[in-house]
Design an enzyme around this catalytic site. Structure first.
Site, PDB file in Angstrom:
ATOM      1  N   GLU A 215      -1.921  11.865  -9.947  1.00 27.03           N
ATOM      2  CA  GLU A 215      -3.551  12.135  -9.293  1.00 27.03           C
ATOM      3  C   GLU A 215      -3.816  10.920  -8.430  1.00 27.03           C
ATOM      4  OE1 GLU A 215      -6.102  13.829 -12.025  1.00 27.03           O
ATOM      5  OE2 GLU A 215      -4.340  14.152 -13.426  1.00 27.03           O
TER       6      GLU A 215
ATOM      7  N   CYS B 115     -12.636  10.432  -6.258  1.00 24.70           N
ATOM      8  CA  CYS B 115     -11.417  10.444  -5.515  1.00 24.70           C
ATOM      9  C   CYS B 115     -11.649  12.044  -4.312  1.00 24.70           C
ATOM     10  CB  CYS B 115     -10.209  10.950  -6.227  1.00 24.70           C
ATOM     11  SG  CYS B 115     -10.425  12.154  -7.435  1.00 24.70           S
TER      12      CYS B 115
HETATM   13  P1  NAD Z   1      -5.369   1.461  -9.456  1.00 27.66           P
HETATM   14  O1  NAD Z   1      -4.094   2.135  -8.571  1.00 27.66           O
HETATM   15  O2  NAD Z   1      -5.592   0.169  -8.961  1.00 27.66           O
HETATM   16  O3  NAD Z   1      -5.336   1.447 -11.014  1.00 27.66           O
HETATM   17  C1  NAD Z   1      -5.024   2.671 -11.826  1.00 27.66           C
HETATM   18  C2  NAD Z   1      -4.222   2.268 -13.003  1.00 27.66           C
HETATM   19  O4  NAD Z   1      -3.164   1.993 -12.651  1.00 27.66           O
HETATM   20  C3  NAD Z   1      -5.021   1.083 -13.773  1.00 27.66           C
HETATM   21  O5  NAD Z   1      -5.068   1.348 -15.087  1.00 27.66           O
HETATM   22  C4  NAD Z   1      -4.122   0.112 -13.281  1.00 27.66           C
HETATM   23  O6  NAD Z   1      -3.744  -0.968 -14.254  1.00 27.66           O
HETATM   24  C5  NAD Z   1      -2.595   0.832 -13.340  1.00 27.66           C
HETATM   25  N1  NAD Z   1      -1.546   0.204 -12.493  1.00 27.66           N
HETATM   26  C6  NAD Z   1      -1.595  -0.198 -11.359  1.00 27.66           C
HETATM   27  N2  NAD Z   1      -0.302  -0.711 -11.094  1.00 27.66           N
HETATM   28  C7  NAD Z   1       0.477  -0.264 -11.872  1.00 27.66           C
HETATM   29  C8  NAD Z   1       1.949  -0.387 -11.990  1.00 27.66           C
HETATM   30  N3  NAD Z   1       2.542  -1.044 -11.173  1.00 27.66           N
HETATM   31  N4  NAD Z   1       2.482   0.502 -13.124  1.00 27.66           N
HETATM   32  C9  NAD Z   1       1.564   0.965 -13.978  1.00 27.66           C
HETATM   33  N5  NAD Z   1       0.330   1.228 -13.829  1.00 27.66           N
HETATM   34  C10 NAD Z   1      -0.376   0.430 -12.846  1.00 27.66           C
HETATM   35  O7  NAD Z   1      -6.607   2.666  -9.408  1.00 27.66           O
HETATM   36  P2  NAD Z   1      -8.167   2.209  -9.358  1.00 27.66           P
HETATM   37  O8  NAD Z   1      -8.902   1.363  -8.436  1.00 27.66           O
HETATM   38  O9  NAD Z   1      -8.454   2.121 -10.805  1.00 27.66           O
HETATM   39  O10 NAD Z   1      -8.664   3.789  -9.237  1.00 27.66           O
HETATM   40  C11 NAD Z   1      -9.245   4.300  -7.933  1.00 27.66           C
HETATM   41  C12 NAD Z   1      -7.912   5.006  -7.172  1.00 27.66           C
HETATM   42  O11 NAD Z   1      -7.759   6.085  -7.951  1.00 27.66           O
HETATM   43  C13 NAD Z   1      -8.457   5.722  -5.662  1.00 27.66           C
HETATM   44  O12 NAD Z   1      -7.464   5.557  -4.968  1.00 27.66           O
HETATM   45  C14 NAD Z   1      -8.804   7.161  -6.407  1.00 27.66           C
HETATM   46  O13 NAD Z   1      -8.923   8.019  -5.281  1.00 27.66           O
HETATM   47  C15 NAD Z   1      -8.055   7.340  -7.331  1.00 27.66           C
HETATM   48  N6  NAD Z   1      -8.407   8.586  -8.087  1.00 27.66           N
HETATM   49  C16 NAD Z   1      -7.794   9.747  -8.102  1.00 27.66           C
HETATM   50  C17 NAD Z   1      -8.169  10.745  -8.778  1.00 27.66           C
HETATM   51  C18 NAD Z   1      -7.432  12.169  -8.745  1.00 27.66           C
HETATM   52  O14 NAD Z   1      -7.897  12.967  -9.626  1.00 27.66           O
HETATM   53  N7  NAD Z   1      -6.558  12.493  -7.744  1.00 27.66           N
HETATM   54  C19 NAD Z   1      -9.310  10.485  -9.487  1.00 27.66           C
HETATM   55  C20 NAD Z   1      -9.811   9.242  -9.918  1.00 27.66           C
HETATM   56  C21 NAD Z   1      -9.305   8.157  -8.999  1.00 27.66           C
END
Ligand code: NAD
Length: 479
Positions: A248, A282
């Site tokens: 997501e 999001c």
């Molecule tokens: P992010 O991608 O920076 O981090 C999300 C998670 O992924 C964190 O726990 C991070 O540590 C982990 N992560 C990062 N790199 C990784 C890797 N290489 N391997 C495994 N895990 C990894 O996102 P964020 O800044 O925490 O959240 C904001 C983003 O999330 C926005 O783009 C938003 O649109 C999206 N979001 C989407 C939804 C949805 O339902 N589609 C809901 C909420 C947020």
């Protein structure tokens, strides 16, 4: 200041790494807690214990597993104020909204518990006499849930509840930016008698702990809510083992406002979805297309509405509409994107800067931009802040084409009183969700799934629960 430990195999344990990450209050910049900056060994240990625990967990009756989810819901409700305070403090979510998130999370556990008696297979007609073909739905194994910072508590339930009820065990990694509420939950549920190893919580960076969890060959499914970048990294890491992913990711939701729309309703819905949690949602409206004949009227109304937005501390009793952004990194990103839009010719009607009202904290002004063009970064890339760019259109098909001209496909909306127009648009918009004459927000019994770069698979409802199941067909020949 609190200090959290990881929760692995039914125990709170120290990380093998002595590094820690500080968690800040975004309104005051005070340090609220430290969490372990966990290691690859911690991640692998959590997967190992979850893998072994799953053998027994999957043999429990689904209703027995569901009973644990009901207990989690009860504990959340009993601690709703404490959890909402923790959530509001760690991410500058307005206290009222934090309470909503806590309450919906409790409902989410109960809702998923309700699927226990409805996980159904099929009996398929065989081509042979005296044979039954049974299609079973089986758990996948270990589910890894990787959380974002924006709705950390609710998204935790989105991973834990469907994975456990279907017979998977689970390892959760919260975001380092807002892990506190999730780690408090780990403490609160310690006494409910969940077998050791069924649910584990590890902390750490995405590139280290997150990567180790996802590339482990014992991991059965990785469910990420986060950025497109993290989704791509997870697809790379899971590719060697062909591990299932459910992603997501980001969004760039268009809102289309037709000339025959109820303009007040459209303005209220778009602004409320934009300022809720400072636009860090999001699914919230990220760009607005307004039919040219009502553009001036809409601009006047939306300016007035955005001008009335009250920005305050997350715990303010003044009925605020919005608080700080979650982190320095996030406000820097928003500032950079708005400044870049200005250099590309965007006109700032309102806001366009950090708020000067506060000495500390990451407060950004509600911002309205006009004179933007379809190919600008501010229209094509996710801002994730309280910034609304407006564009004009002349025909509905033009608006649909502009809305679809984007790499993201999470949510979209249309405002019109004409049934034919909204039905046409809802078929043509290339997004996992389309909201008609209402704000952007999904329901727990729907299916939240992004098209294009916004994701793979999805969450919520029956289809979200089924993400955690795989099929097996048994051919039963009898004499
Ligand atoms: P992010 O991608 O920076 O981090 C999300 C998670 O992924 C964190 O726990 C991070 O540590 C982990 N992560 C990062 N790199 C990784 C890797 N290489 N391997 C495994 N895990 C990894 O996102 P964020 O800044 O925490 O959240 C904001 C983003 O999330 C926005 O783009 C938003 O649109 C999206 N979001 C989407 C939804 C949805 O339902 N589609 C809901 C909420 C947020």
């Amino acid at each position: 200041m609190k200090e959290f430990k990881q929760y692995i195999n039914g125990q709170f344990v120290n990380s093998t790494s002595s590094n820690v990450t500080e968690v800040l209050n975004p309104c005051t910049e005070e340090v609220l807690s430290v969490i372990p900056d966990g290691s690859v060994e911690d991640a692998n240990l959590a997967i190992d214990v979850a893998y072994h625990a799953q053998k027994e967990w999957r043999s429990f009756a689904a209703i027995e597993r569901a009973n644990y989810l009901n207990k989690m819901a009860t504990i959340i409700r009993e601690n709703r104020v404490f959890l909402a305070e923790t959530l509001a403090a760690e991410q500058a979510k307005l206290f009222g909204l934090a309470q909503v998130e806590i309450d919906v999370t409790a409902d989410y556990f109960d809702y998923n518990a309700g699927w226990a008696r409805r996980i159904e297979g099929e009996i398929i007609q065989s081509d042979r006499r005296k044979e039954h073909m049974f299609l079973h739905k089986a758990p996948i194994g270990v589910a890894v849930g990787i959380l974002p910072w924006n709705f950390p508590f609710f998204v935790m339930a989105r991973k834990v509840a469907p994975s456990l009820v279907t017979g998977n065990t689970c390892v959760i990694k919260p975001s380092c930016v807002a892990p506190n509420t999730v780690m408090e939950f780990a403490k609160l549920i310690e006494g409910i008698g969940l077998p050791a190893g069924v649910l584990n919580f590890v902390c750490g960076g995405g590139a280290s702990v997150g990567n180790a969890l996802t590339k482990n060959s014992k991991t059965g499914i990785v469910s990420l809510t986060g950025s497109v970048f993290a989704g791509q990294k997870i697809m790379e890491a899971t590719a060697p083992n062909i591990t299932k992913v459910s992603l997501e990711l980001g969004g760039k939701a268009p809102a289309i406002v037709c000339a025959d729309a109820d303009l007040d309703l459209a303005v209220n819905a778009i602004v409320s979805s934009k300022v809720i949690f400072s636009g860090q949602v999001c699914n919230c409206a990220e760009r607005v297309y307004v039919e040219d004949s009502v553009y001036d009227q809409f601009l006047e109304k939306v300016t007035k509405k955005l001008n009335s937005i009250k920005v305050e501390d997350a715990f303010s009793g003044n009925n605020p509409d919005m608080s700080a952004m979650v982190s320095k990194a996030q406000i820097d990103k928003v500032e950079e994107m708005v400044n870049f839009a200005k250099t590309e010719g965007a006109e700032v009607v309102l806001g366009g800067n950090r708020s000067s009202q506060f000495d500390k904290g990451y407060f950004y002004q509600p911002t309205l931009l006009t004179n933007v063009k379809q190919n600008m970064q501010i229209i094509q890339e996710e801002v994730f802040g309280p910034v609304l760019p407006l564009m004009k259109f002349s025909t509905l098909d033009e608006a649909i084409a502009l809305a679809n001209d984007c790499e993201y496909g999470l949510t979209s909306s249309i405002f019109s009183e004409n049934f034919n127009k909204v039905m046409h648009a809802s078929q043509e918009l290339e997004f996992g969700e389309t909201y008609i004459n209402r704000e952007h927000f999904e329901a727990i019994q729907g299916f939240h799934a992004g098209w294009k770069k916004s994701g793979l698979g999805g969450a919520d409802g029956k289809h979200g629960m089924e993400e955690y199941l795989q099929t097996k067909v048994v051919y039963a020949q009898y004499r």
